[in-house]
Write a protein that holds these residues in place. Structure first.
Motif, PDB file in Angstrom:
ATOM      1  N   UNK A  56       0.806  -1.224   0.000  1.00 41.58           N
ATOM      2  CA  UNK A  56       0.000   0.000   0.000  1.00 41.58           C
ATOM      3  C   UNK A  56       0.841   1.276   0.000  1.00 41.58           C
ATOM      4  N   UNK A  57       2.054   1.217   0.493  1.00 37.30           N
ATOM      5  CA  UNK A  57       2.878   2.436   0.510  1.00 37.30           C
ATOM      6  C   UNK A  57       3.300   2.862  -0.897  1.00 37.30           C
ATOM      7  N   UNK A  58       3.143   1.971  -1.875  1.00 43.27           N
ATOM      8  CA  UNK A  58       3.500   2.291  -3.256  1.00 43.27           C
ATOM      9  C   UNK A  58       2.309   2.767  -4.084  1.00 43.27           C
ATOM     10  N   UNK A  59       1.140   2.874  -3.467  1.00 44.42           N
ATOM     11  CA  UNK A  59      -0.036   3.327  -4.206  1.00 44.42           C
ATOM     12  C   UNK A  59       0.098   4.793  -4.592  1.00 44.42           C
ATOM     13  N   UNK A  60      -0.404   5.120  -5.746  1.00 43.23           N
ATOM     14  CA  UNK A  60      -0.452   6.509  -6.197  1.00 43.23           C
ATOM     15  C   UNK A  60      -1.276   7.340  -5.212  1.00 43.23           C
ATOM     16  N   UNK A  61      -0.963   8.605  -5.079  1.00 43.35           N
ATOM     17  CA  UNK A  61      -1.668   9.474  -4.131  1.00 43.35           C
ATOM     18  C   UNK A  61      -3.171   9.540  -4.416  1.00 43.35           C
ATOM     19  N   UNK A  62      -3.548   9.416  -5.679  1.00 40.16           N
ATOM     20  CA  UNK A  62      -4.961   9.509  -6.047  1.00 40.16           C
ATOM     21  C   UNK A  62      -5.697   8.177  -5.900  1.00 40.16           C
ATOM     22  N   UNK A  63      -4.946   7.133  -5.680  1.00 42.74           N
ATOM     23  CA  UNK A  63      -5.578   5.819  -5.538  1.00 42.74           C
ATOM     24  C   UNK A  63      -6.119   5.651  -4.119  1.00 42.74           C
ATOM     25  N   UNK A  64      -7.222   4.952  -4.021  1.00 48.37           N
ATOM     26  CA  UNK A  64      -7.774   4.628  -2.706  1.00 48.37           C
ATOM     27  C   UNK A  64      -8.156   3.157  -2.716  1.00 48.37           C
ATOM     28  N   UNK A  65      -8.250   2.597  -1.557  1.00 47.95           N
ATOM     29  CA  UNK A  65      -8.651   1.201  -1.489  1.00 47.95           C
ATOM     30  C   UNK A  65      -9.512   0.985  -0.257  1.00 47.95           C
ATOM     31  N   UNK A  66     -10.304  -0.047  -0.340  1.00 54.25           N
ATOM     32  CA  UNK A  66     -11.151  -0.431   0.782  1.00 54.25           C
ATOM     33  C   UNK A  66     -10.783  -1.846   1.169  1.00 54.25           C
ATOM     34  N   UNK A  67     -10.658  -2.066   2.442  1.00 54.23           N
ATOM     35  CA  UNK A  67     -10.258  -3.381   2.935  1.00 54.23           C
ATOM     36  C   UNK A  67     -11.385  -3.960   3.784  1.00 54.23           C
ATOM     37  N   UNK A  68     -11.773  -5.175   3.461  1.00 53.91           N
ATOM     38  CA  UNK A  68     -12.782  -5.874   4.256  1.00 53.91           C
ATOM     39  C   UNK A  68     -12.555  -7.366   4.075  1.00 53.91           C
ATOM     40  N   UNK A  69     -13.326  -8.155   4.788  1.00 52.02           N
ATOM     41  CA  UNK A  69     -13.184  -9.612   4.680  1.00 52.02           C
ATOM     42  C   UNK A  69     -14.530 -10.225   4.316  1.00 52.02           C
ATOM     43  N   UNK A  70     -14.473 -11.303   3.566  1.00 55.93           N
ATOM     44  CA  UNK A  70     -15.681 -12.049   3.223  1.00 55.93           C
ATOM     45  C   UNK A  70     -15.438 -13.519   3.524  1.00 55.93           C
ATOM     46  N   UNK A  71     -16.482 -14.276   3.471  1.00 56.59           N
ATOM     47  CA  UNK A  71     -16.361 -15.720   3.656  1.00 56.59           C
ATOM     48  C   UNK A  71     -16.336 -16.396   2.295  1.00 56.59           C
ATOM     49  N   UNK A  72     -15.579 -17.461   2.217  1.00 54.93           N
ATOM     50  CA  UNK A  72     -15.470 -18.230   0.976  1.00 54.93           C
ATOM     51  C   UNK A  72     -16.607 -19.247   0.908  1.00 54.93           C
ATOM     52  N   UNK A  73     -16.861 -19.709  -0.308  1.00 54.05           N
ATOM     53  CA  UNK A  73     -17.737 -20.864  -0.469  1.00 54.05           C
ATOM     54  C   UNK A  73     -16.956 -22.098  -0.058  1.00 54.05           C
ATOM     55  N   UNK A  74     -17.664 -23.125   0.330  1.00 52.45           N
ATOM     56  CA  UNK A  74     -16.988 -24.387   0.619  1.00 52.45           C
ATOM     57  C   UNK A  74     -17.326 -25.390  -0.487  1.00 52.45           C
ATOM     58  N   UNK A  75     -16.368 -26.198  -0.900  1.00 56.68           N
ATOM     59  CA  UNK A  75     -14.992 -26.189  -0.404  1.00 56.68           C
ATOM     60  C   UNK A  75     -14.272 -24.918  -0.851  1.00 56.68           C
ATOM     61  N   UNK A  76     -13.384 -24.433  -0.023  1.00 54.25           N
ATOM     62  CA  UNK A  76     -12.717 -23.155  -0.312  1.00 54.25           C
ATOM     63  C   UNK A  76     -11.506 -23.371  -1.225  1.00 54.25           C
ATOM     64  N   UNK A  77     -11.752 -24.050  -2.314  1.00 56.90           N
ATOM     65  CA  UNK A  77     -10.683 -24.314  -3.283  1.00 56.90           C
ATOM     66  C   UNK A  77     -10.629 -23.180  -4.303  1.00 56.90           C
ATOM     67  N   UNK A  78      -9.496 -23.058  -4.970  1.00 53.45           N
ATOM     68  CA  UNK A  78      -9.288 -21.972  -5.933  1.00 53.45           C
ATOM     69  C   UNK A  78     -10.378 -21.910  -7.008  1.00 53.45           C
ATOM     70  N   UNK A  79     -10.699 -23.010  -7.701  1.00 55.30           N
ATOM     71  CA  UNK A  79     -11.705 -22.898  -8.773  1.00 55.30           C
ATOM     72  C   UNK A  79     -13.066 -22.418  -8.280  1.00 55.30           C
TER      73      UNK A  79
END
Length: 198
Positions: A131-154
């Motif tokens: 995040x320290x390398x983000x452009x000054x005009x860039x913004x981001x939002x951080x939150x967490x969600x739950x995965x579907x199960x099984x929590x595999x990549x596909x």
């Protein structure tokens, strides 16, 4: 709230704090999301301290308590989460709908960055260096969600790119080959955005 620990004694106190805040089986998903943040901050610091005794204490004594409590909550509460409103996102398939909302509200491009296989604890360990390398005009939002199960990549990636529950992509459940087309289809159908702008 988990604070920064610099000594074994500090870390032991943080472990006690985390144990005291493990959600109950009848807690809400919000309780578990909040807890996952504190738990992950603890784990990230634990690995940085490189204290074998504390690691053994955590994995031998604390983790089993967390696992048992989450398992109880999962079997009583998880099945209804996919039907909750997508704003704020509760599960991974809600994320594109939240991004669509940002886009319509601000008429600015948004980006989804996926670090496949990275735990919340891993993110906490590398977050500042990114995040320290983000452009000054860039913004981001951080939150967490739950995965579907099984929590595999596909499964998670297809839900994340398509905005759909896994039952809607049963035929491709084991592959990631349709990620790009699912992402494109979501934005075209939800916003009318042209392919060249996606």
């Amino acid at each position: 709230k988990v604070t920064k620990a610099s000594t074994t004694q500090d870390m032991t106190k943080l472990m006690d704090v985390v144990i005291s805040t493990i959600p109950e089986a009848d807690g809400s998903y919000r309780d578990w999301v909040t807890f996952s943040n504190d738990y992950s901050a603890l784990v990230a610091q634990l690995f940085n301290l490189n204290d074998v005794g504390l690691c053994n204490k955590f994995w031998g004594n604390i983790w089993p308590q967390i696992d048992e409590s989450f398992k109880s909550w999962f079997f009583t509460s998880y099945s209804g989460l996919h039907n909750l409103p997508p704003r704020p996102p509760v599960m991974v398939h809600h994320v594109p709908k939240q991004m669509e909302n940002w886009y319509k509200k601000n008429q600015q491009k948004t980006a989804l960055i996926i670090l496949d296989g990275l735990s919340v604890a891993g993110w906490k360990a590398i977050k500042e260096s990114i995040t320290k390398h983000l452009d000054e005009q860039a913004s981001y939002e951080e939150s967490a969600t739950l995965a579907w199960t099984p929590s595999s990549t596909p499964v998670s990636r297809q839900a994340l790119y398509s905005g759909l529950a896994p039952r809607f992509f049963e035929k491709s459940i084991g592959t990631t080959s349709r990620d790009a087309s699912r992402w494109q289809s979501f934005w075209e159908s939800q916003t009318g955005m042209l392919k060249k702008h996606i």
